[in-house]
Design a protein around this motif. Structure first.
Motif, mmCIF file in Angstrom:
data_model
loop_
_atom_site.group_PDB
_atom_site.id
_atom_site.type_symbol
_atom_site.label_atom_id
_atom_site.label_comp_id
_atom_site.label_asym_id
_atom_site.label_seq_id
_atom_site.Cartn_x
_atom_site.Cartn_y
_atom_site.Cartn_z
ATOM 1 N N GLN A 31 2.259 4.237 13.979
ATOM 2 C CA GLN A 31 2.254 2.939 14.661
ATOM 3 C C GLN A 31 2.131 1.766 13.704
ATOM 4 N N PHE A 32 1.685 2.014 12.451
ATOM 5 C CA PHE A 32 1.528 0.940 11.483
ATOM 6 C C PHE A 32 2.545 1.036 10.341
ATOM 7 N N ASP A 33 3.689 1.638 10.582
ATOM 8 C CA ASP A 33 4.715 1.820 9.547
ATOM 9 C C ASP A 33 5.722 0.683 9.489
ATOM 10 N N LEU A 34 5.483 -0.383 10.212
ATOM 11 C CA LEU A 34 6.480 -1.450 10.292
ATOM 12 C C LEU A 34 6.715 -2.127 8.945
ATOM 13 N N GLY A 35 5.692 -2.230 8.107
ATOM 14 C CA GLY A 35 5.855 -2.915 6.829
ATOM 15 C C GLY A 35 6.896 -2.256 5.950
ATOM 16 N N ARG A 36 6.811 -0.940 5.783
ATOM 17 C CA ARG A 36 7.765 -0.231 4.920
ATOM 18 C C ARG A 36 9.166 -0.232 5.516
ATOM 19 N N ILE A 37 9.272 -0.153 6.857
ATOM 20 C CA ILE A 37 10.584 -0.182 7.510
ATOM 21 C C ILE A 37 11.242 -1.541 7.302
ATOM 22 N N GLU A 58 0.824 -1.212 0.000
ATOM 23 C CA GLU A 58 0.000 0.000 0.000
ATOM 24 C C GLU A 58 0.853 1.255 0.000
ATOM 25 N N THR A 59 1.971 1.228 0.689
ATOM 26 C CA THR A 59 2.916 2.354 0.688
ATOM 27 C C THR A 59 4.305 1.820 0.394
ATOM 28 N N ASP A 60 5.106 2.657 -0.264
ATOM 29 C CA ASP A 60 6.443 2.220 -0.658
ATOM 30 C C ASP A 60 7.345 3.442 -0.705
ATOM 31 N N CYS A 61 8.509 3.354 -0.079
ATOM 32 C CA CYS A 61 9.441 4.492 -0.036
ATOM 33 C C CYS A 61 10.609 4.312 -0.996
ATOM 34 N N SER A 62 10.514 3.348 -1.904
ATOM 35 C CA SER A 62 11.655 3.048 -2.779
ATOM 36 C C SER A 62 11.866 4.102 -3.861
ATOM 37 N N ASP A 63 10.908 5.009 -4.080
ATOM 38 C CA ASP A 63 11.077 6.033 -5.113
ATOM 39 C C ASP A 63 12.043 7.143 -4.692
ATOM 40 N N PHE A 64 12.267 7.282 -3.407
ATOM 41 C CA PHE A 64 13.152 8.350 -2.924
ATOM 42 C C PHE A 64 14.597 7.880 -2.927
ATOM 43 N N PRO A 65 15.549 8.802 -3.169
ATOM 44 C CA PRO A 65 16.971 8.434 -3.128
ATOM 45 C C PRO A 65 17.374 7.892 -1.762
ATOM 46 N N ALA A 66 18.279 6.930 -1.779
ATOM 47 C CA ALA A 66 18.743 6.333 -0.530
ATOM 48 C C ALA A 66 19.366 7.389 0.372
ATOM 49 N N GLN A 99 16.581 12.859 2.893
ATOM 50 C CA GLN A 99 15.705 13.282 3.973
ATOM 51 C C GLN A 99 14.265 12.842 3.721
ATOM 52 N N ARG A 100 13.833 12.895 2.492
ATOM 53 C CA ARG A 100 12.462 12.515 2.159
ATOM 54 C C ARG A 100 12.231 11.021 2.386
ATOM 55 N N LYS A 101 13.248 10.221 2.083
ATOM 56 C CA LYS A 101 13.091 8.785 2.320
ATOM 57 C C LYS A 101 13.068 8.477 3.807
ATOM 58 N N GLN A 102 13.933 9.138 4.581
ATOM 59 C CA GLN A 102 13.938 8.923 6.030
ATOM 60 C C GLN A 102 12.602 9.334 6.644
ATOM 61 N N GLU A 103 12.036 10.411 6.108
ATOM 62 C CA GLU A 103 10.744 10.854 6.618
ATOM 63 C C GLU A 103 9.633 9.897 6.210
ATOM 64 N N ARG A 120 18.694 2.946 11.386
ATOM 65 C CA ARG A 120 18.527 3.626 10.098
ATOM 66 C C ARG A 120 19.295 2.914 9.007
ATOM 67 N N GLY A 121 18.703 2.854 7.816
ATOM 68 C CA GLY A 121 19.371 2.282 6.651
ATOM 69 C C GLY A 121 19.756 0.835 6.892
ATOM 70 N N GLY A 122 21.027 0.541 6.578
ATOM 71 C CA GLY A 122 21.517 -0.815 6.764
ATOM 72 C C GLY A 122 22.040 -1.067 8.147
ATOM 73 N N GLU A 123 22.044 -0.050 9.010
ATOM 74 C CA GLU A 123 22.597 -0.242 10.342
ATOM 75 C C GLU A 123 21.765 -1.239 11.126
ATOM 76 N N GLY A 124 22.437 -2.153 11.780
ATOM 77 C CA GLY A 124 21.752 -3.156 12.560
ATOM 78 C C GLY A 124 21.249 -4.327 11.748
ATOM 79 N N SER A 125 21.458 -4.342 10.429
ATOM 80 C CA SER A 125 20.895 -5.397 9.597
ATOM 81 C C SER A 125 21.890 -6.498 9.272
ATOM 82 N N SER A 126 23.102 -6.447 9.758
ATOM 83 C CA SER A 126 24.056 -7.522 9.518
ATOM 84 C C SER A 126 24.975 -7.664 10.719
ATOM 85 N N ILE A 127 25.717 -8.755 10.714
ATOM 86 C CA ILE A 127 26.557 -9.086 11.855
ATOM 87 C C ILE A 127 27.682 -8.076 12.052
#
Length: 470
Positions: free
Chosen positions: A157-163, A118-126, A129-133, A434-441
């Motif tokens: 509270q329901f933004d977990l899917g896009r994150i 339903e929502t997707d933030c992939s159109d914004f540059p990595a 600021q707009r993507k982080q928002e 944020r971003g890739g932080e916390g997503s790998s060992i």
């Protein structure tokens, strides 16, 4: 006899009736006594006169424990510095890596079009600021009593899917070949509307199933999907199991609330600490830990859901107490008021509403406020990430519901300190970096995303589909 009596009368008259002194002070004893009395009176007069003329001393600026104000300020600064160092040491210890590289699953993510989300933030540059928002919400200010100002995010509270979808794209062990995958991720969700509302739109049932090219009897149990709403309300009907689709029933669902639901696993709401780097997160947690708590409790809730009677009672009790703050939902920015009050209160009232879980439970922890729960099942929320029994206060009986402020005042300072220390230990595990932080060992700290992937992989390997058994 008469002579003797006469002599006796003469003696008494001489001793007691005739005056024993004259103008010349012939009696030496009385003369000495008179001089002493005169000297004492004159000395007393001189002391009184000197004291009257002397200026009053300037009042001393006295702080706690009878110290002068500069000394008291120095003592407070020294104590704050000690607590700050201890807090950073606790975070450094708890943020040490708990998982090895083999604990993380290799994940294959289906390449589904935007119509599946339903929502997707992939159109914004990595990293823009707009993507982080789009991912974590707008930037808001936090003000502390020591004058410090910090920035944080305000995610829905329901933004977990896009994150989750965004973090999965930068996941270190994401594989391109399904043959090498341990798990299969289905990036489809609905976060704005419930599945039962007329606004809910999904691709056709057949198209949804056809998109899962590697879904079959043998791989069904290794598939998982994220529902950003309670239970399966954030999923398309094609991915919700029923009796006619036994394979679909094997899909593991990650959702913000899954109490006693087999095959569904609860993971944390996005908190105001989501989207932060490790340095930003630690600064927020430490400042929240050191914040002065002038009020006993605070609450922010409306009147709806099955527990409306409990909420009404808590509101009345808070209004009558001098040391309780309530954030009115009629305020222009109720979330700003809630954040402000949570930083200044020791306890945060978190009654159930439409369901058992509340985003405020996790937000209060990040702000150093001890959650107060009112239903025993609430303690079973998010067992992979935080043992709520060790960081929250449980008031589960109707008697305690009617005397909440009195029950909270009974809690000893040692217990409060213990709960605050436990909150500091587990706060990192309930946030999404944020971003890739916390997503790998190799990242600087393991966040809620890491904890989720490791535990869903363990559950699937061990065929543990009942999370509450954890």
């Amino acid at each position: 006899v008469e002579n003797k009596a006469q002599r006796r009368r003469s003696s008494i008259h001489t001793k007691f009736l005739q005056p024993r002194w004259h103008s010349s002070f012939r009696n030496s004893v009385w003369r000495e006594r008179g001089m002493v009395a005169l000297t004492f009176t004159f000395a007393l007069f001189l002391c009184v006169e000197a004291g009257w003329k002397a200026p009053f001393p300037e009042p001393r600026d006295v702080g706690p424990r009878g110290l002068t104000q500069p000394a008291a300020d120095s003592l407070v600064e020294q104590k704050a510095s000690t607590l700050r160092s201890a807090a950073y040491a606790t975070l450094e210890e708890t943020q040490a890596r708990r998982f090895s590289d083999s604990d993380y699953p290799k994940v294959y993510m289906y390449d589904l079009g935007k119509e599946f989300r339903e929502t997707d933030c992939s159109d914004f540059p990595a990293e823009s600021q707009r993507k982080q928002e789009c991912l974590f919400g707008p930037m808001v200010d936090l003000s502390f009593s020591n004058g410090k100002q910090l920035k944080c995010r305000s995610p829905g509270q329901f933004d977990l899917g896009r994150i989750f979808f965004d973090k999965m794209q930068s996941y270190r062990r994401l594989v391109a070949s399904p043959e090498h995958a341990d798990l299969f991720f289905i990036p489809s969700y609905r976060d704005q509307h419930n599945r039962d509302t007329k606004y809910y739109g999904c691709p056709k049932h057949a198209a949804s199933k056809r998109a899962l090219a590697h879904f079959n009897y043998t791989t069904a149990s290794r598939h998982f999907i994220v529902s950003p709403r309670v239970s399966t309300n954030g999923l398309c009907p094609a991915y919700v199991g029923d009796r006619s689709s036994p394979n679909v029933q094997k899909i593991s669902v990650l959702t913000i609330e899954a109490i006693l639901t087999e095959g569904a696993f609860s993971i944390p709401y996005p908190t105001i600490a989501s989207g932060m780097t490790r340095g930003e997160l630690n600064e927020l947690l430490v400042e929240s830990r050191l914040e002065k708590r002038a009020f006993l409790a605070t609450g922010s809730f409306g009147f709806h859901g099955p527990w409306i009677q409990l909420r009404s009672s808590l509101y009345d009790q808070c209004q009558q107490a001098h040391d309780c703050l309530h954030s009115s939902l009629s305020e222009q920015d109720v979330y700003s008021s809630y954040r402000h009050n949570s930083l200044r209160s020791t306890f945060c009232l978190e009654p159930p509403g439409d369901s058992l879980s509340r985003k405020g439970i996790l937000d209060s922890m990040v702000l150093g406020c001890i959650p107060v729960l009112f239903q025993p099942l609430q303690a079973g929320l998010w067992p992979w990430h935080v043992p709520l029994g060790d960081v929250a206060v449980m008031l589960e009986t109707p008697h305690k519901h009617n005397n909440v402020m009195q029950e909270l005042r009974k809690i000893k300072a040692e217990r409060i300190k213990e709960l605050q220390e436990n909150i500091l230990k587990f706060a990192t595990r309930i946030t999404y970096g944020r971003g890739g932080e916390g997503s790998s060992i190799e990242d600087s700290y393991e966040d809620a995303f890491d904890t989720t992937l490791v535990n869903i992989w363990r559950s699937i390997k061990n065929k543990k589909t009942k999370q509450w058994e954890a």
